[in-house]
Design an enzyme around this catalytic site. Sequence first.
Site, PDB file in Angstrom:
ATOM      1  CB  CYS A  33     -10.985  32.066 -35.239  1.00 10.55           C
ATOM      2  SG  CYS A  33     -12.122  31.905 -36.617  1.00 10.55           S
ATOM      3  CE1 TYR A  49     -19.532 -20.183 -45.808  1.00 14.37           C
ATOM      4  CE2 TYR A  49     -18.466 -19.112 -43.954  1.00 14.37           C
ATOM      5  CZ  TYR A  49     -18.926 -19.074 -45.256  1.00 14.37           C
ATOM      6  OH  TYR A  49     -18.772 -17.935 -45.994  1.00 14.37           O
ATOM      7  CB  CYS A  73     -14.586  28.633 -39.732  1.00 11.09           C
ATOM      8  SG  CYS A  73     -13.486  30.005 -39.342  1.00 11.09           S
ATOM      9  CB  CYS A 121     -15.360  29.985 -36.060  1.00  8.64           C
ATOM     10  SG  CYS A 121     -14.010  28.824 -35.777  1.00  8.64           S
ATOM     11  CE  LYS A 125     -26.923  -9.350 -40.718  1.00  8.63           C
ATOM     12  NZ  LYS A 125     -26.484  -9.033 -41.996  1.00  8.63           N
ATOM     13  CG  ASP A 179     -19.315  -9.038 -40.068  1.00  9.24           C
ATOM     14  OD1 ASP A 179     -19.574  -9.136 -41.291  1.00  9.24           O
ATOM     15  OD2 ASP A 179     -19.512  -8.006 -39.416  1.00  9.24           O
ATOM     16  CB  CYS A 229      -9.591  29.686 -38.228  1.00  5.96           C
ATOM     17  SG  CYS A 229     -10.516  28.525 -37.229  1.00  5.96           S
ATOM     18  CD  GLU A 288     -22.884 -23.564 -40.402  1.00  7.72           C
ATOM     19  OE1 GLU A 288     -22.108 -23.020 -41.199  1.00  7.72           O
ATOM     20  OE2 GLU A 288     -23.220 -24.772 -40.467  1.00  7.72           O
ATOM     21  CE  LYS A 315     -24.876 -13.854 -42.631  1.00 16.30           C
ATOM     22  NZ  LYS A 315     -23.929 -12.838 -43.002  1.00 16.30           N
TER      23      LYS A 315
END
Length: 667
Positions: free
Chosen positions: A408, A224, A423, A405, A311, A116, A429, A112, A114
Amino acid sequence: MSDVKQRIEELRSALNTHNHNYYVLNSPTISDRQFDDMMKELETLEINHPQYDDPLSPTHRVGSDLTKGFEQTGHIYRMLSLANTYSVEEVDQWVERVQTSLEGERPVIVGEMKFDGTSISLIYEHGRLIRAVTRGDGEKGDVVTDNVKTIKSIPLVLHGTGWPDFFEIRGEIVLPWKEFDRLNAEREFNEEPIFANPRNAASGTLKLLNPAEVARRGLDAYFYYLLGDNLPADNHYDNMMEARRWGFKVSDAMTKLYDITKVDKYINHWDTARKELPVATDGLVFKVNSLRQQLNLGFTAKSPRWAIAYKFKAERAETRLRFVSFDVGRMGYVTPVANLEPVLLSGTVVKRASLHNEDIMRTFDIHEGDMLYVEKGGEIIPKIVGVNTAERLPDAKTVRFVSHCPECGAPLVRQEGEAAWFCPNKWGCPPQITGRVEHFVGRRMMNIDGIGEETSKILYSTGLVTNIGDIYDLTIDKLKDLERFGEKSAERIMQGIEDSRHVPFDRVVYALSIPGVGETTAKKIATTAGSMDRLMNMSQTELESIEDVGPHIAESIIEYFNVPINRQNIERLRAAGLQFEAEKAQVLSDRLNGKSIIISGVFSHHSRDEYKKMIEAHGGKNVGSISKKTDYVLAGDNMGPAKLEKAQKLGIPIIDEDTFLKMIADE
Ligand code: IVH
C-alpha cells in the site's frame, strides 16, 4: 466351552494374526474385505454376548470417544537418552573406548536405525499389554495406554511363546511420512497449524485426549530395547529377534556388526538409504550386543556407555537468490522472503525460504544474486543457513529491507524492542484487510464456510466486504452475481453466516484479530470477562490479572477497543446477533454444599471435564491439589501413587465415580 465362546476366540486369534501379517510383516494373506467381515462377525458376537468381552480384543483397537486425562506413573527402569556423535571417526573412537573398558575383549556391535518419533515404554504381564507410558522426565511419564492400544502394529496379546511373565519393551512411536503428509494437508485445508516434522506430529498425537482421533491418524511403532529379569537371551540382538516373534515390529535394518570396517560401511550405506524408508530417522544407534558386557560398561548419569547415537547431517543445498520479496500479514508485519532458483532438497522442490526479519537479513549480509545455502533438518520448512561469499557476483549490491509497504506504500514502522517492521495502514492496506476477514471466518473462529483467500479478495475488490462488520450485510443477491459465483456458493456462505450467530463468545473474541490474543488467551479472557461489554470496559490492572495476559497484551486489548472503527464493528456484530456473553455455568442443585473435591485418575462413565462441570453444577468446588481442606477425592483408575498416599495420610475419603454419581443424583 460354548460354541459362541469358541468362535469368539477363533476370530480374535485369526484377527490378531492377520493384523500382525498386515501391520508388522507387511504381507497380508487375506483381502481387506475378508478381514472386515471377520471383524464385523466378532463385533456382533461381542455385543450379543457381553460376558465374553475382553478389553484387549482386536475390536477395541479403534478407541472409544471418551475423553480422559492422563495419569502419571513412575518408570521401573529410568528412561535415559543417548550420547550423540556426528562422524564416522567419533563412532570408531567409541568402539575403541568400549574395547579398552572391556580389557581388550572385542564387542559385537548391533547397528540400528534411530527413529525420529517419541519414545514409549510398554509393560506386558502374562503376555498381555497392561500399560503404556511416555518418557516424561525420564523418572515418570504419562500413562497413554488407551491411545497406544489404537496402534495396530502393537500386539495387545503376544504371539508365540517364551516371553517372560513380566517385562518391559521400549520403542519409538512414529508417524509414517505418508500419514504425516496426509495429516498436514488436512490441517492446512482446515486452517489449523501444520506440524513442523513427524516427530512433533507423533508426540502431539500420542497426547490427544480422544483415542478415536489417535486411531485415525495412523501412528506406527518400532521396538529396540527389551528389559526385565528373565529375558530369553544373553544378548540384545537375539532378544529383539524373539520380540519380533512375539509380534513386535523390529526394524529389518538391525544388524550385527563384527568389526569397525562393518560399522563404517553401515554408516555409509544408511546415510543415503534412509531416505527410502517410510518413516523419519535422524541417525543410527550402535549398541554393545552382549548383556554381560553392557552390565560391565554401565551408565553415566545421562546415558548408557554401551550405546551411542550417530546423527545424520541435515541435508543442504546451494542455490541462487532470484530476489527478496516482502510479505505483509494480517497484523501488518512485513516478512522478507528469499525467492530462489528451484532446488531439490530432501525430496521436495524449494523455491522460497523465509529470511524472518531485517536483523537476520543483515547478519547474512545478503547481496543480489548470492548463492545461498538452504537446509532442511528434521523440519519440513527450509531454512537459509548461510551465503557462499566466494560465489558473490562482482558489483552485486546489498539487499536492503524496504522502507515502505510493498502493498500500500505506507512508510513502515518498527517498534522499540521488536525485530519486525510493520505497516501501520491497518484500514487501507489490502492484505491486512483481507487477512483479518479470512481469520474472522476461519474454522476455529466463526467457521463461515465458503470464504477463503480468493473469495475474501473478490469481496474486498468489489467493495462488498472491507471489514468484518460488512460480512453480516451480505445477501444472496449481492453474492450471486459476483464473478465465478453461483447461487449454490452464495447459499453456502449465507448458511455459514447464519450458523456463526451461535458460535460461542470465546471464539468471537479470538475472531476479532486483537494483536497478541491467540486462541488460548481468547478463551481465558472470555471466561473471566463473561461478556463483551465487560471486556470493553476492563482496566489495565483488571486485564493483567487474567492468566496469560501481561502488560503488553492488556495494552493491546485496551487500544483495540479505543479505535472507533473497531467499536463500530463490534456494534454491528452485536446487532447481527453474535454471542456476546460467555455461557453461564449450569446450576442444578446444591447437593455438594460447597465441598472441595479433587479429581484424580481415569474414568469410564464421563470425562474429567464433565466431572468438573458436574461438581460445579451441584454446588461443589473442584480443586487442583490435596490439602487438609479437601473434602473428597473423586478417584478413577490408575490414580497417581503420590496423591493416593497423601489422601490416605490426611484421612480424606476417596470415592469412586458410581458413589459420586449417586451423591449428585435426584432422590
Ligand atoms: S536405545 C538407554 N535405540 O532416541 C538407551 N533409542 O536420544 C535407550 N531412539 O530416548 C535408547 N531409535 O526415544 C534407542 N534404535 C534406538 C532408537 C532410540 C530412536 C530414541 C529414543 C531415545 C532417544 C535417545
